[in-house]
Enzyme design. Structure first.
Site, mmCIF file in Angstrom:
data_model
loop_
_atom_site.group_PDB
_atom_site.id
_atom_site.type_symbol
_atom_site.label_atom_id
_atom_site.label_comp_id
_atom_site.label_asym_id
_atom_site.label_seq_id
_atom_site.Cartn_x
_atom_site.Cartn_y
_atom_site.Cartn_z
ATOM 1 N N LYS A 179 -1.266 -2.654 8.107
ATOM 2 C CA LYS A 179 -2.348 -2.154 8.958
ATOM 3 C C LYS A 179 -2.279 -2.801 10.333
ATOM 4 C CE LYS A 179 -5.729 -0.975 5.378
ATOM 5 N NZ LYS A 179 -7.102 -1.224 4.877
ATOM 6 N N ARG A 191 -1.180 -2.161 -6.901
ATOM 7 C CA ARG A 191 -1.415 -3.230 -5.922
ATOM 8 C C ARG A 191 -2.377 -4.262 -6.513
ATOM 9 N NH1 ARG A 191 -1.425 -4.603 -0.392
ATOM 10 N NH2 ARG A 191 -3.435 -5.122 0.526
ATOM 11 N N HIS A 214 -2.888 2.271 -5.820
ATOM 12 C CA HIS A 214 -3.653 1.054 -5.544
ATOM 13 C C HIS A 214 -3.896 0.238 -6.816
ATOM 14 C CE1 HIS A 214 -5.015 -0.351 -1.674
ATOM 15 N NE2 HIS A 214 -6.022 -0.974 -2.251
ATOM 16 N N HIS A 233 -3.706 -9.079 3.827
ATOM 17 C CA HIS A 233 -5.136 -9.092 4.128
ATOM 18 C C HIS A 233 -5.383 -9.899 5.402
ATOM 19 C CE1 HIS A 233 -6.492 -8.309 -0.315
ATOM 20 N NE2 HIS A 233 -6.225 -7.193 0.354
ATOM 21 N N ARG A 266 0.844 -1.197 0.000
ATOM 22 C CA ARG A 266 0.000 0.000 0.000
ATOM 23 C C ARG A 266 0.880 1.248 0.000
ATOM 24 N NH1 ARG A 266 -1.885 -3.570 4.034
ATOM 25 N NH2 ARG A 266 -3.992 -4.411 3.654
ATOM 26 N N TYR A 318 -9.911 -11.098 -6.534
ATOM 27 C CA TYR A 318 -8.991 -11.281 -7.654
ATOM 28 C C TYR A 318 -9.234 -12.586 -8.406
ATOM 29 C CZ TYR A 318 -6.663 -7.454 -5.334
ATOM 30 O OH TYR A 318 -6.390 -6.239 -4.750
#
Length: 300
Positions: A177, A249, A246, A272, A153, A281
Protein backbone atom coordinates in the site's frame (compact mmCIF):
# COMPACT_ATOMS: atom_id res chain seq x y z
CA UNK A 1 -19.88 8.89 -19.24
CA UNK A 2 -19.15 9.84 -15.62
CA UNK A 3 -20.05 13.31 -14.28
CA UNK A 4 -16.94 15.47 -13.71
CA UNK A 5 -16.03 16.16 -10.09
CA UNK A 6 -16.03 19.68 -8.68
CA UNK A 7 -12.49 21.12 -8.81
CA UNK A 8 -12.00 20.86 -5.03
CA UNK A 9 -12.73 17.10 -5.13
CA UNK A 10 -10.61 16.46 -8.22
CA UNK A 11 -7.67 18.35 -6.71
CA UNK A 12 -7.79 16.11 -3.63
CA UNK A 13 -8.02 12.94 -5.72
CA UNK A 14 -5.06 14.09 -7.83
CA UNK A 15 -3.11 14.68 -4.62
CA UNK A 16 -3.84 11.12 -3.46
CA UNK A 17 -2.94 9.69 -6.86
CA UNK A 18 0.21 11.60 -7.74
CA UNK A 19 1.67 12.62 -4.39
CA UNK A 20 0.47 9.91 -2.00
CA UNK A 21 0.54 7.33 -4.83
CA UNK A 22 -2.49 5.44 -3.55
CA UNK A 23 -3.69 2.36 -5.42
CA UNK A 24 -6.59 2.51 -7.85
CA UNK A 25 -8.79 0.60 -5.37
CA UNK A 26 -8.07 3.08 -2.56
CA UNK A 27 -8.69 6.03 -4.89
CA UNK A 28 -12.00 4.51 -5.93
CA UNK A 29 -13.01 4.21 -2.29
CA UNK A 30 -12.17 7.85 -1.54
CA UNK A 31 -13.93 8.98 -4.70
CA UNK A 32 -17.10 7.06 -3.87
CA UNK A 33 -17.25 8.40 -0.31
CA UNK A 34 -16.81 12.00 -1.44
CA UNK A 35 -19.32 11.68 -4.25
CA UNK A 36 -21.91 10.22 -1.83
CA UNK A 37 -21.32 13.00 0.70
CA UNK A 38 -21.56 15.90 -1.73
CA UNK A 39 -24.56 14.34 -3.50
CA UNK A 40 -26.24 14.25 -0.09
CA UNK A 41 -25.42 17.92 0.52
CA UNK A 42 -26.82 18.86 -2.88
CA UNK A 43 -30.07 16.99 -2.29
CA UNK A 44 -30.51 18.10 1.32
CA UNK A 45 -29.13 21.64 1.44
CA UNK A 46 -28.88 22.68 -2.18
CA UNK A 47 -25.62 24.06 -3.56
CA UNK A 48 -23.13 24.22 -0.68
CA UNK A 49 -19.74 25.93 -1.21
CA UNK A 50 -16.80 24.07 0.29
CA UNK A 51 -16.20 26.74 2.94
CA UNK A 52 -19.86 26.50 4.05
CA UNK A 53 -19.82 22.78 4.86
CA UNK A 54 -20.49 22.51 8.60
CA UNK A 55 -20.29 20.01 11.41
CA UNK A 56 -24.13 19.65 11.64
CA UNK A 57 -24.27 18.83 7.92
CA UNK A 58 -21.75 16.03 8.36
CA UNK A 59 -23.55 14.70 11.45
CA UNK A 60 -26.80 14.69 9.49
CA UNK A 61 -25.18 12.64 6.70
CA UNK A 62 -23.68 10.17 9.17
CA UNK A 63 -27.08 9.75 10.83
CA UNK A 64 -28.58 8.91 7.43
CA UNK A 65 -25.86 6.31 6.87
CA UNK A 66 -26.61 4.69 10.21
CA UNK A 67 -30.34 4.61 9.48
CA UNK A 68 -29.54 2.98 6.14
CA UNK A 69 -27.91 0.10 8.03
CA UNK A 70 -24.24 0.74 7.25
CA UNK A 71 -21.81 -0.86 9.68
CA UNK A 72 -19.68 1.15 12.10
CA UNK A 73 -16.60 0.02 10.18
CA UNK A 74 -17.95 1.43 6.90
CA UNK A 75 -19.06 4.69 8.54
CA UNK A 76 -15.62 5.07 10.12
CA UNK A 77 -14.01 4.69 6.72
CA UNK A 78 -16.21 7.47 5.34
CA UNK A 79 -15.35 9.70 8.31
CA UNK A 80 -11.67 9.05 7.66
CA UNK A 81 -12.17 10.08 4.03
CA UNK A 82 -13.81 13.36 5.04
CA UNK A 83 -11.13 14.10 7.65
CA UNK A 84 -8.36 13.62 5.08
CA UNK A 85 -10.27 15.70 2.53
CA UNK A 86 -10.87 18.69 4.82
CA UNK A 87 -7.37 18.49 6.31
CA UNK A 88 -5.99 18.77 2.77
CA UNK A 89 -8.08 21.88 2.01
CA UNK A 90 -7.31 23.41 5.41
CA UNK A 91 -3.61 23.12 4.61
CA UNK A 92 -4.19 24.80 1.23
CA UNK A 93 -6.12 27.64 2.87
CA UNK A 94 -9.36 26.90 1.01
CA UNK A 95 -11.13 26.63 4.40
CA UNK A 96 -10.29 28.19 7.77
CA UNK A 97 -11.63 25.41 9.99
CA UNK A 98 -12.16 21.68 9.45
CA UNK A 99 -15.83 20.79 10.05
CA UNK A 100 -14.78 17.22 10.92
CA UNK A 101 -12.76 18.25 13.99
CA UNK A 102 -15.51 17.35 16.47
CA UNK A 103 -16.67 14.17 14.73
CA UNK A 104 -16.40 11.09 16.95
CA UNK A 105 -16.03 7.75 15.19
CA UNK A 106 -18.46 4.96 16.17
CA UNK A 107 -17.11 2.11 18.24
CA UNK A 108 -16.30 -0.93 16.11
CA UNK A 109 -16.69 -4.41 17.53
CA UNK A 110 -13.41 -6.29 17.34
CA UNK A 111 -13.46 -9.00 14.67
CA UNK A 112 -11.03 -11.82 15.11
CA UNK A 113 -9.26 -12.98 11.94
CA UNK A 114 -10.43 -16.19 10.29
CA UNK A 115 -7.55 -18.58 9.68
CA UNK A 116 -6.79 -22.18 8.75
CA UNK A 117 -5.61 -24.40 11.59
CA UNK A 118 -2.04 -25.63 11.34
CA UNK A 119 -3.18 -29.26 11.12
CA UNK A 120 -5.46 -28.42 8.19
CA UNK A 121 -2.87 -26.20 6.48
CA UNK A 122 -0.44 -29.08 6.07
CA UNK A 123 -3.00 -31.22 4.24
CA UNK A 124 -4.14 -28.21 2.20
CA UNK A 125 -0.64 -27.45 0.95
CA UNK A 126 0.02 -31.12 0.23
CA UNK A 127 -3.18 -31.24 -1.82
CA UNK A 128 -2.26 -28.27 -4.02
CA UNK A 129 1.30 -29.59 -4.43
CA UNK A 130 0.21 -32.97 -5.82
CA UNK A 131 -2.27 -31.80 -8.43
CA UNK A 132 -1.69 -32.35 -12.14
CA UNK A 133 0.51 -29.77 -13.83
CA UNK A 134 -1.91 -28.12 -16.28
CA UNK A 135 -1.77 -24.33 -16.07
CA UNK A 136 -4.91 -23.83 -14.01
CA UNK A 137 -3.81 -26.23 -11.30
CA UNK A 138 -0.22 -25.01 -11.52
CA UNK A 139 -1.49 -21.47 -10.95
CA UNK A 140 -3.63 -22.66 -8.06
CA UNK A 141 -0.58 -24.25 -6.46
CA UNK A 142 1.62 -21.16 -6.84
CA UNK A 143 -1.08 -18.78 -5.62
CA UNK A 144 -1.82 -20.84 -2.51
CA UNK A 145 1.86 -21.35 -1.70
CA UNK A 146 2.67 -17.65 -2.13
CA UNK A 147 -0.26 -16.46 -0.03
CA UNK A 148 0.50 -18.83 2.84
CA UNK A 149 4.30 -18.52 2.72
CA UNK A 150 4.47 -14.71 2.41
CA UNK A 151 1.19 -13.31 3.78
CA UNK A 152 0.88 -10.88 0.87
CA UNK A 153 -2.37 -9.21 -0.13
CA UNK A 154 -4.23 -10.13 -3.33
CA UNK A 155 -3.27 -6.82 -4.98
CA UNK A 156 0.37 -7.42 -4.03
CA UNK A 157 0.36 -10.93 -5.50
CA UNK A 158 -1.10 -9.66 -8.77
CA UNK A 159 1.61 -6.99 -8.89
CA UNK A 160 4.54 -9.40 -8.43
CA UNK A 161 7.03 -9.16 -11.28
CA UNK A 162 9.56 -11.75 -12.39
CA UNK A 163 12.25 -9.22 -11.52
CA UNK A 164 10.99 -9.19 -7.93
CA UNK A 165 12.12 -12.79 -7.36
CA UNK A 166 15.68 -12.88 -6.04
CA UNK A 167 16.75 -16.52 -6.08
CA UNK A 168 20.29 -15.79 -4.92
CA UNK A 169 19.09 -14.15 -1.70
CA UNK A 170 16.02 -16.35 -1.27
CA UNK A 171 13.56 -13.45 -1.16
CA UNK A 172 10.86 -11.61 -3.07
CA UNK A 173 10.23 -7.86 -3.25
CA UNK A 174 6.62 -6.80 -2.67
CA UNK A 175 5.05 -3.46 -3.56
CA UNK A 176 2.46 -2.75 -0.88
CA UNK A 177 0.00 0.00 0.00
CA UNK A 178 1.19 3.48 -0.84
CA UNK A 179 3.81 1.93 -3.14
CA UNK A 180 5.89 0.97 -0.11
CA UNK A 181 8.39 -1.79 -0.86
CA UNK A 182 9.21 -4.59 1.54
CA UNK A 183 11.34 -7.72 1.30
CA UNK A 184 9.94 -11.13 2.30
CA UNK A 185 12.19 -14.18 2.71
CA UNK A 186 10.99 -17.44 1.16
CA UNK A 187 12.04 -21.03 1.76
CA UNK A 188 14.34 -22.91 -0.64
CA UNK A 189 11.42 -25.20 -1.52
CA UNK A 190 9.17 -22.30 -2.51
CA UNK A 191 12.00 -20.63 -4.43
CA UNK A 192 12.52 -23.86 -6.38
CA UNK A 193 8.79 -23.91 -7.20
CA UNK A 194 8.94 -20.28 -8.34
CA UNK A 195 11.92 -20.91 -10.59
CA UNK A 196 10.25 -23.97 -12.12
CA UNK A 197 7.09 -21.94 -12.74
CA UNK A 198 9.14 -19.25 -14.50
CA UNK A 199 10.90 -21.89 -16.60
CA UNK A 200 7.61 -23.43 -17.71
CA UNK A 201 6.15 -20.00 -18.45
CA UNK A 202 9.04 -19.07 -20.74
CA UNK A 203 8.78 -22.43 -22.48
CA UNK A 204 4.99 -22.28 -22.93
CA UNK A 205 4.35 -18.70 -24.03
CA UNK A 206 5.99 -16.76 -26.84
CA UNK A 207 4.93 -13.32 -25.62
CA UNK A 208 6.33 -12.85 -22.15
CA UNK A 209 4.73 -10.48 -19.62
CA UNK A 210 6.72 -8.90 -16.79
CA UNK A 211 4.25 -10.16 -14.18
CA UNK A 212 5.28 -13.32 -12.36
CA UNK A 213 1.95 -15.15 -12.52
CA UNK A 214 -0.12 -15.56 -15.69
CA UNK A 215 -3.36 -17.18 -16.82
CA UNK A 216 -3.60 -20.24 -19.08
CA UNK A 217 -3.31 -17.84 -22.03
CA UNK A 218 -0.12 -16.24 -20.74
CA UNK A 219 -1.87 -13.01 -19.72
CA UNK A 220 -1.54 -11.18 -16.41
CA UNK A 221 -3.64 -12.66 -13.59
CA UNK A 222 -6.76 -10.69 -12.63
CA UNK A 223 -8.35 -10.53 -9.14
CA UNK A 224 -11.36 -12.78 -9.75
CA UNK A 225 -9.16 -15.52 -11.29
CA UNK A 226 -6.98 -15.74 -8.16
CA UNK A 227 -9.93 -15.35 -5.80
CA UNK A 228 -11.86 -18.25 -7.32
CA UNK A 229 -8.84 -20.58 -7.24
CA UNK A 230 -8.27 -19.83 -3.55
CA UNK A 231 -11.96 -20.21 -2.75
CA UNK A 232 -12.07 -23.61 -4.45
CA UNK A 233 -8.95 -24.83 -2.64
CA UNK A 234 -10.19 -23.70 0.77
CA UNK A 235 -13.61 -25.16 0.06
CA UNK A 236 -12.11 -28.58 -0.62
CA UNK A 237 -9.83 -28.51 2.40
CA UNK A 238 -11.93 -27.43 5.35
CA UNK A 239 -15.15 -26.07 6.83
CA UNK A 240 -14.36 -22.34 6.98
CA UNK A 241 -17.31 -20.00 6.49
CA UNK A 242 -15.05 -17.42 4.85
CA UNK A 243 -12.89 -18.52 1.91
CA UNK A 244 -10.74 -15.76 0.44
CA UNK A 245 -7.09 -14.84 -0.14
CA UNK A 246 -7.14 -12.73 3.02
CA UNK A 247 -7.83 -15.89 5.07
CA UNK A 248 -4.40 -17.14 4.00
CA UNK A 249 -2.84 -13.80 4.98
CA UNK A 250 -4.44 -14.19 8.42
CA UNK A 251 -3.22 -17.79 8.53
CA UNK A 252 0.35 -16.73 7.74
CA UNK A 253 0.37 -14.15 10.56
CA UNK A 254 -1.42 -16.33 13.11
CA UNK A 255 0.90 -19.28 12.59
CA UNK A 256 3.95 -17.04 12.93
CA UNK A 257 2.65 -15.59 16.19
CA UNK A 258 1.61 -18.97 17.58
CA UNK A 259 5.11 -20.28 16.94
CA UNK A 260 6.87 -17.47 18.77
CA UNK A 261 7.52 -14.83 16.10
CA UNK A 262 8.20 -11.28 17.30
CA UNK A 263 5.23 -8.96 16.85
CA UNK A 264 7.32 -6.25 15.19
CA UNK A 265 8.76 -8.79 12.74
CA UNK A 266 5.23 -9.92 11.78
CA UNK A 267 4.26 -6.26 11.34
CA UNK A 268 7.11 -5.75 8.87
CA UNK A 269 6.34 -8.93 6.96
CA UNK A 270 2.67 -7.96 6.61
CA UNK A 271 3.50 -4.40 5.57
CA UNK A 272 1.38 -2.84 8.32
CA UNK A 273 2.01 0.86 8.96
CA UNK A 274 0.87 0.55 12.57
CA UNK A 275 1.56 -2.09 15.21
CA UNK A 276 -2.08 -1.83 16.29
CA UNK A 277 -3.15 -3.56 13.06
CA UNK A 278 -0.88 -6.50 13.84
CA UNK A 279 -1.91 -6.89 17.48
CA UNK A 280 -5.17 -8.59 16.50
CA UNK A 281 -3.12 -11.76 15.98
CA UNK A 282 -1.98 -11.82 19.62
CA UNK A 283 -5.46 -12.95 20.66
CA UNK A 284 -4.97 -16.36 19.10
CA UNK A 285 -1.51 -16.62 20.66
CA UNK A 286 -2.98 -15.90 24.10
CA UNK A 287 -5.62 -18.59 23.54
CA UNK A 288 -2.87 -21.06 22.70
CA UNK A 289 -0.89 -20.11 25.81
CA UNK A 290 -4.01 -20.58 27.94
CA UNK A 291 -4.52 -24.02 26.46
CA UNK A 292 -0.88 -24.99 27.12
CA UNK A 293 -1.15 -23.67 30.67
CA UNK A 294 -4.37 -25.58 31.29
CA UNK A 295 -2.89 -28.86 30.05
CA UNK A 296 0.59 -28.52 31.53
CA UNK A 297 0.28 -26.72 34.88
CA UNK A 298 -0.59 -28.95 37.87
CA UNK A 299 -2.74 -26.23 39.45
CA UNK A 300 -4.43 -25.05 36.24
Amino acid sequence: MSIPHPPFIQAFLDYLKFEKRYSIHTLSSYEGDLRDFFDYLELTYGGTPLASVSYPMIRSWLAELKLAGLTARTINRKISTLKSFFKYHLRLGAITVAPTAAIITPRVSKRLPVFVKESETQSLMQAVSTVSEDWKTLNGKMIMLLFYATGIRLSELLGLKEAHVDAARGQVKVLGKGNKERIIPVSPALMADLQEYQRLKRKEFDAQVPELLVTEKGKKLYPKYAYLLVRAALGNAGTLDKKSPHVLRHTFATHLMNNGADLNAVKELLGHSSLAATQVYTHNTIDKLKDIHRRAHPKA
